[in-house]
Design an enzyme around this catalytic site. Structure first.
Site, PDB file in Angstrom:
ATOM      1  N   SER A 196       0.320   6.358  -4.115  1.00 28.38           N
ATOM      2  CA  SER A 196       0.618   4.938  -4.157  1.00 28.38           C
ATOM      3  C   SER A 196       1.507   4.624  -5.369  1.00 28.38           C
ATOM      4  O   SER A 196       2.603   5.177  -5.490  1.00 28.38           O
ATOM      5  CB  SER A 196      -0.694   4.139  -4.157  1.00 28.38           C
ATOM      6  OG  SER A 196      -0.461   2.786  -3.859  1.00 28.38           O
TER       7      SER A 196
ATOM      8  N   GLU B 257      -0.550   2.896   7.966  1.00 21.41           N
ATOM      9  CA  GLU B 257      -0.450   2.055   6.767  1.00 21.41           C
ATOM     10  C   GLU B 257       0.847   1.261   6.698  1.00 21.41           C
ATOM     11  O   GLU B 257       1.888   1.680   7.216  1.00 21.41           O
ATOM     12  CB  GLU B 257      -0.645   2.880   5.506  1.00 21.41           C
ATOM     13  CG  GLU B 257       0.336   3.992   5.240  1.00 21.41           C
ATOM     14  CD  GLU B 257       0.085   4.619   3.878  1.00 21.41           C
ATOM     15  OE1 GLU B 257       0.253   3.912   2.879  1.00 21.41           O
ATOM     16  OE2 GLU B 257      -0.296   5.801   3.819  1.00 21.41           O
TER      17      GLU B 257
ATOM     18  N   HIS C 253      -4.007   4.399   3.974  1.00 18.54           N
ATOM     19  CA  HIS C 253      -3.336   4.591   2.696  1.00 18.54           C
ATOM     20  C   HIS C 253      -4.072   5.651   1.870  1.00 18.54           C
ATOM     21  O   HIS C 253      -5.278   5.578   1.683  1.00 18.54           O
ATOM     22  CB  HIS C 253      -3.325   3.246   1.957  1.00 18.54           C
ATOM     23  CG  HIS C 253      -2.520   3.201   0.720  1.00 18.54           C
ATOM     24  ND1 HIS C 253      -1.184   3.517   0.673  1.00 18.54           N
ATOM     25  CD2 HIS C 253      -2.863   2.850  -0.554  1.00 18.54           C
ATOM     26  CE1 HIS C 253      -0.741   3.353  -0.557  1.00 18.54           C
ATOM     27  NE2 HIS C 253      -1.732   2.970  -1.317  1.00 18.54           N
TER      28      HIS C 253
END
Length: 309
Positions: free
Chosen positions: A158, A254, A284
């Site tokens: 991320s 996602e 995710h």
């Protein structure tokens, strides 16, 4: 090195029920109340490790590297000459070495390397480029300790994947050696808060329910002093010429899916050796299901093998 992109087939609308999706749904319900201050927000995201099974044959050690605190994940058969710098996700504002140490340990074990999971400085208290600077400090300290740059890999998920890309770009700007490999798990890159799947995949994404939360985090880390197109903040604007081999992993369900595909296309156009894996129906940072899902374990094994090439 030649560019090579691998893609899986995505079935639109497919969403897998997993413990990670359940955790994200719980978080989303709490976030929607609007009653979480930053302390509670950070405490909530420190639960991120819960879907991950503790790997066997790994010990941990708290230490600072280059002045940056963190946790070493030390597989019993690790080659001490090979190091993963793991940069956790959480929008630059939440997450920690504790929330990601188990995932980092699974990757380190698969790669037969040590992993340093960094507790880099968080926004909004510390805005860009503090997080990139911390990554550079870790990398430089490892070099000073005698670790060959080619045996160091930057790995992140991320926002941490953003940093895993930005650190080599910043190293190149400073004329320093680059890491041997870069791994980006579910990268969050577009600081302009755009992209088609940000809007088309919100129903299936249990965590990122549109641009509002991400906008808050963008403001927190960039403020008014950093352009949303700065390559070290938004690597989609970076020049990837000469970049190390890049492995990108993303969940098919996602909303940040097209951050990963745009990154793969941009890096491939620059001649980078790129591998892109899209896991059908997954959420995710789905590798957080390590030790609980055979398909996830197989993917982690593939990343470990790739890190050894």
């Amino acid at each position: 090195m030649s560019a090579e992109t691998t893609r899986t087939t995505i079935a639109d609308g497919t969403v897998r029920d997993t413990p990670l999706r359940d955790l994200y749904q719980d978080w989303s319900a709490l976030i929607a109340t609007g009653k979480l201050d930053m302390r509670l927000f950070r405490s909530l995201f420190d639960e991120w490790h819960k879907p991950t099974v503790e790997p066997e044959g790994v010990t941990y050690k708290e230490e600072s590297v280059g002045g940056v605190p963190g946790i070493w994940a030390l597989p019993v058969d690790a080659d001490p000459a090979r190091v993963l710098i793991f940069l956790h996700g959480g929008g630059f504002a939440v997450g920690s070495a504790a929330s990601h140490r188990k995932l980092a340990a699974h990757l380190a074990k698969a790669a037969r390397a040590r992993a340093f999971v960094a507790d880099y400085r968080l926004a909004p208290e510390h805005q860009h480029p503090a997080q990139v600077d911390d990554g550079i400090a870790i990398f430089s300290a490892l070099l000073a300790a005698g670790v060959d740059a080619r045996n160091i890999s930057t790995v992140g998920d991320s926002a941490g994947a953003n940093l895993a890309l930005a650190v080599p770009l910043a190293l190149r700007e400073r004329g320093l050696p680059l890491p041997g490999h870069v791994v980006a798990l579910s990268p969050w890159l577009d600081m302009e808060n755009q992209g088609g799947t940000l809007f088309t995949h919100t129903a299936g994404d249990a965590l990122n329910k549109g641009p509002e939360l991400m906008e808050m985090m963008i403001q927190g880390v960039l403020g008014d002093h950093t352009s949303r197109r700065h390559p070290l903040a938004n690597p989609l604007y970076a020049d990837f010429a000469g970049f190390p081999p890049l492995y990108i992993d993303v969940g098919g369900a996602e909303s940040l899916l097209d951050h990963a595909t745009r990154l793969a296309d941009r890096a491939q156009e620059a001649g980078v050796d790129v591998t892109l894996e899209i896991a059908e129906g997954q959420q995710h940072v789905y590798p957080l299901l390590a030790g609980r899902d055979d398909e996830v374990d197989a993917e982690i094994a593939r990343i470990g093998t790739w890190l050894n090439t």
